[in-house]
Scaffold this active site. Sequence first.
Site, PDB file in Angstrom:
ATOM      1  N   TRP A 182     -79.466  56.789 -55.057  1.00  0.00           N
ATOM      2  CA  TRP A 182     -79.792  57.336 -56.381  1.00  0.00           C
ATOM      3  C   TRP A 182     -81.087  56.673 -56.844  1.00  0.00           C
ATOM      4  O   TRP A 182     -81.206  55.451 -56.822  1.00  0.00           O
ATOM      5  CB  TRP A 182     -78.689  57.056 -57.406  1.00  0.00           C
ATOM      6  CG  TRP A 182     -79.171  57.392 -58.784  1.00  0.00           C
ATOM      7  CD1 TRP A 182     -79.415  58.643 -59.278  1.00  0.00           C
ATOM      8  CD2 TRP A 182     -79.566  56.464 -59.806  1.00  0.00           C
ATOM      9  NE1 TRP A 182     -79.924  58.549 -60.553  1.00  0.00           N
ATOM     10  CE2 TRP A 182     -80.024  57.221 -60.898  1.00  0.00           C
ATOM     11  CE3 TRP A 182     -79.565  55.077 -59.899  1.00  0.00           C
ATOM     12  CZ2 TRP A 182     -80.481  56.652 -62.083  1.00  0.00           C
ATOM     13  CZ3 TRP A 182     -80.023  54.490 -61.075  1.00  0.00           C
ATOM     14  CH2 TRP A 182     -80.476  55.275 -62.158  1.00  0.00           C
ATOM     15  N   GLU A 223     -77.606  61.316 -54.602  1.00  0.00           N
ATOM     16  CA  GLU A 223     -77.037  61.559 -55.941  1.00  0.00           C
ATOM     17  C   GLU A 223     -78.074  62.101 -56.916  1.00  0.00           C
ATOM     18  O   GLU A 223     -79.091  61.471 -57.185  1.00  0.00           O
ATOM     19  CB  GLU A 223     -76.457  60.238 -56.484  1.00  0.00           C
ATOM     20  CG  GLU A 223     -75.838  60.386 -57.875  1.00  0.00           C
ATOM     21  CD  GLU A 223     -75.281  59.064 -58.415  1.00  0.00           C
ATOM     22  OE1 GLU A 223     -75.530  58.005 -57.799  1.00  0.00           O
ATOM     23  OE2 GLU A 223     -74.606  59.097 -59.459  1.00  0.00           O
ATOM     24  N   LYS A 225     -79.298  63.792 -60.749  1.00  0.00           N
ATOM     25  CA  LYS A 225     -79.079  63.479 -62.156  1.00  0.00           C
ATOM     26  C   LYS A 225     -79.906  64.424 -63.015  1.00  0.00           C
ATOM     27  O   LYS A 225     -80.965  64.883 -62.611  1.00  0.00           O
ATOM     28  CB  LYS A 225     -79.492  62.027 -62.402  1.00  0.00           C
ATOM     29  CG  LYS A 225     -79.102  61.487 -63.758  1.00  0.00           C
ATOM     30  CD  LYS A 225     -79.232  59.972 -63.799  1.00  0.00           C
ATOM     31  CE  LYS A 225     -78.942  59.456 -65.180  1.00  0.00           C
ATOM     32  NZ  LYS A 225     -78.869  58.017 -65.250  1.00  0.00           N
ATOM     33  N   HIS A 283     -68.791  60.458 -57.847  1.00  0.00           N
ATOM     34  CA  HIS A 283     -68.858  59.352 -58.784  1.00  0.00           C
ATOM     35  C   HIS A 283     -68.012  59.762 -59.968  1.00  0.00           C
ATOM     36  O   HIS A 283     -68.473  60.504 -60.846  1.00  0.00           O
ATOM     37  CB  HIS A 283     -70.304  59.061 -59.209  1.00  0.00           C
ATOM     38  CG  HIS A 283     -70.972  58.072 -58.317  1.00  0.00           C
ATOM     39  ND1 HIS A 283     -72.189  57.512 -58.585  1.00  0.00           N
ATOM     40  CD2 HIS A 283     -70.542  57.509 -57.152  1.00  0.00           C
ATOM     41  CE1 HIS A 283     -72.495  56.655 -57.610  1.00  0.00           C
ATOM     42  NE2 HIS A 283     -71.520  56.641 -56.731  1.00  0.00           N
ATOM     43  N   ASP A 291     -74.560  60.821 -70.479  1.00  0.00           N
ATOM     44  CA  ASP A 291     -74.114  60.098 -69.288  1.00  0.00           C
ATOM     45  C   ASP A 291     -73.742  58.673 -69.671  1.00  0.00           C
ATOM     46  O   ASP A 291     -74.371  57.713 -69.259  1.00  0.00           O
ATOM     47  CB  ASP A 291     -75.252  60.119 -68.259  1.00  0.00           C
ATOM     48  CG  ASP A 291     -74.878  59.411 -66.964  1.00  0.00           C
ATOM     49  OD1 ASP A 291     -73.689  59.431 -66.616  1.00  0.00           O
ATOM     50  OD2 ASP A 291     -75.776  58.847 -66.321  1.00  0.00           O
TER      51      ASP A 291
HETATM   52  C1  RNT Z   1     -76.950  56.292 -62.514  1.00  0.00           C
HETATM   53  C2  RNT Z   1     -76.112  56.661 -61.345  1.00  0.00           C
HETATM   54  C3  RNT Z   1     -75.849  55.561 -60.357  1.00  0.00           C
HETATM   55  C4  RNT Z   1     -75.591  54.220 -60.996  1.00  0.00           C
HETATM   56  C5  RNT Z   1     -75.254  53.125 -60.026  1.00  0.00           C
HETATM   57  C6  RNT Z   1     -75.202  51.776 -60.679  1.00  0.00           C
HETATM   58  O1  RNT Z   1     -76.960  57.244 -63.483  1.00  0.00           O
HETATM   59  O2  RNT Z   1     -74.913  57.211 -61.783  1.00  0.00           O
HETATM   60  O3  RNT Z   1     -74.807  55.936 -59.529  1.00  0.00           O
HETATM   61  O4  RNT Z   1     -74.616  54.300 -61.977  1.00  0.00           O
HETATM   62  O5  RNT Z   1     -76.127  53.153 -58.979  1.00  0.00           O
HETATM   63 ZN    ZN Z   2     -73.413  57.629 -60.317  1.00  0.00          ZN
END
Ligand code: RNT
Ligand code: ZN
Length: 415
Positions: A182, A223, A225, A283, A291
């Site tokens: 991420w 990941e 966002k 997650h 978030d």
């Molecule tokens: C951040 C992501 C990521 C983090 C971790 C700590 O928005 O969700 O997964 O929370 O890497």
């Molecule tokens: Zn995350």
Amino acid sequence: MDNEQKYTLAKEKYLELGVDTDKVLKQLAEVKISMHVWQGDDVQGFLSDGALTGGISVTGNHPGKATNPTQLRQDLEKAYSMIPGKHKLNLHAMYLDTEEVVDLNEIEPKHFEKWVTWAKEQELGLDFNPTFFSHPMFKDGFTLSSPDDEIRSFWIEHGKRSRKIAEYFGRETGQVSINNFWVPDGYKDNPIDRFSPRQRLMTALDEIFSEKIDKNYTLDAVESKLFGLGAEAYTVGSHEFYMGYGLTRNKLVCLDAGHFHPTEVISNKLSSVALFSEGILLHVSRPVRWDSDHVVIMDDELQEIGRELVRNDLLEKTHIGLDFFDATINRVAAWIIGTRNTIKAILKAMLEPTDYLKEVELSGDFTTRLALTEELKDFPFADVWNYYCEQQGVPVGLDWLEEAQKYEEEVLLKR
Ligand code: RNT
Ligand code: ZN
């Protein structure tokens, strides 16, 4: 009536619907949850004592947080001792445990050896995450997609090294280590060029993943966002970006419950992503208006995630990780509540007569579908859960709270 007697009654009730609770509990014991190390110290880590950056944030200052790896492991042990089943720990690069002074572009498996030794003792699997934040090379909001060659190279090296560490975890523990990428990169305000940063991110990731690593040891995940603090207008690694990337590069697609528009849910995405992807990483989190990473509770979305995994038979393809951080309450309790809830949601889903419900739906009998799913809400699910906890040798019901409070008094408050 003791827990076993209550279970026997519940078992009969579920059997009327054709659900074999004994079988369900065996299946449930196979499900591993990856508990995230970063709930233990407010996403601080041991690389520096600098501020948390990357557009994420933790609120609260409950006393007693772990400030070194030994304390963190002690807290983790306490939490695992109150969670039924054998699980995994999700580490982040910044949680390295070494006397050496090393930077993120220098980390090696040996800097995580103590975690591995401990994980083996505890019979835990280990997952990993490269850390692309809380570091001076996170400059002007960019890492892997930075226009600056030096910055990009630094992070590419970090990404490559993270894969070596995950490979080492997999080889040592005998369980595949999920390595989740991420990156927080983005702009606060409207960009002119949305294309080039995405192109740079794609190329940088391709370079990181250029080395083939045995998939029995580690699997890479990516990941997405929607936005972060300070990256409100534009996040390079958006959902479309990583859907495309994950599907074309055979990576696991990571879905974080807090990374979408507020009315959008990840439960409804699982069946689509599963059809096309190599696999899924979850997650599990709880966004409150944004978030916010609140502790996971037994809300509708958590139960829906559980149902989607069970009804669509996706537990094999899906790796379940947690991602929340709350510093306003006892941190060990936060782990216990969130993890127990996640397991419970899966149990609840497993206790449905899935095949029958599918038949009813297919025959067009939507009345029975609604009546039965509503009635199931009153079934003695808690008696099955309590028996499972007893069977697994962990506290039943709220008994864990007393232990967590005792631990707070005797250990946490003395730090
Ligand atoms: C951040 C992501 C990521 C983090 C971790 C700590 O928005 O969700 O997964 O929370 O890497
Ligand atoms: Zn995350």
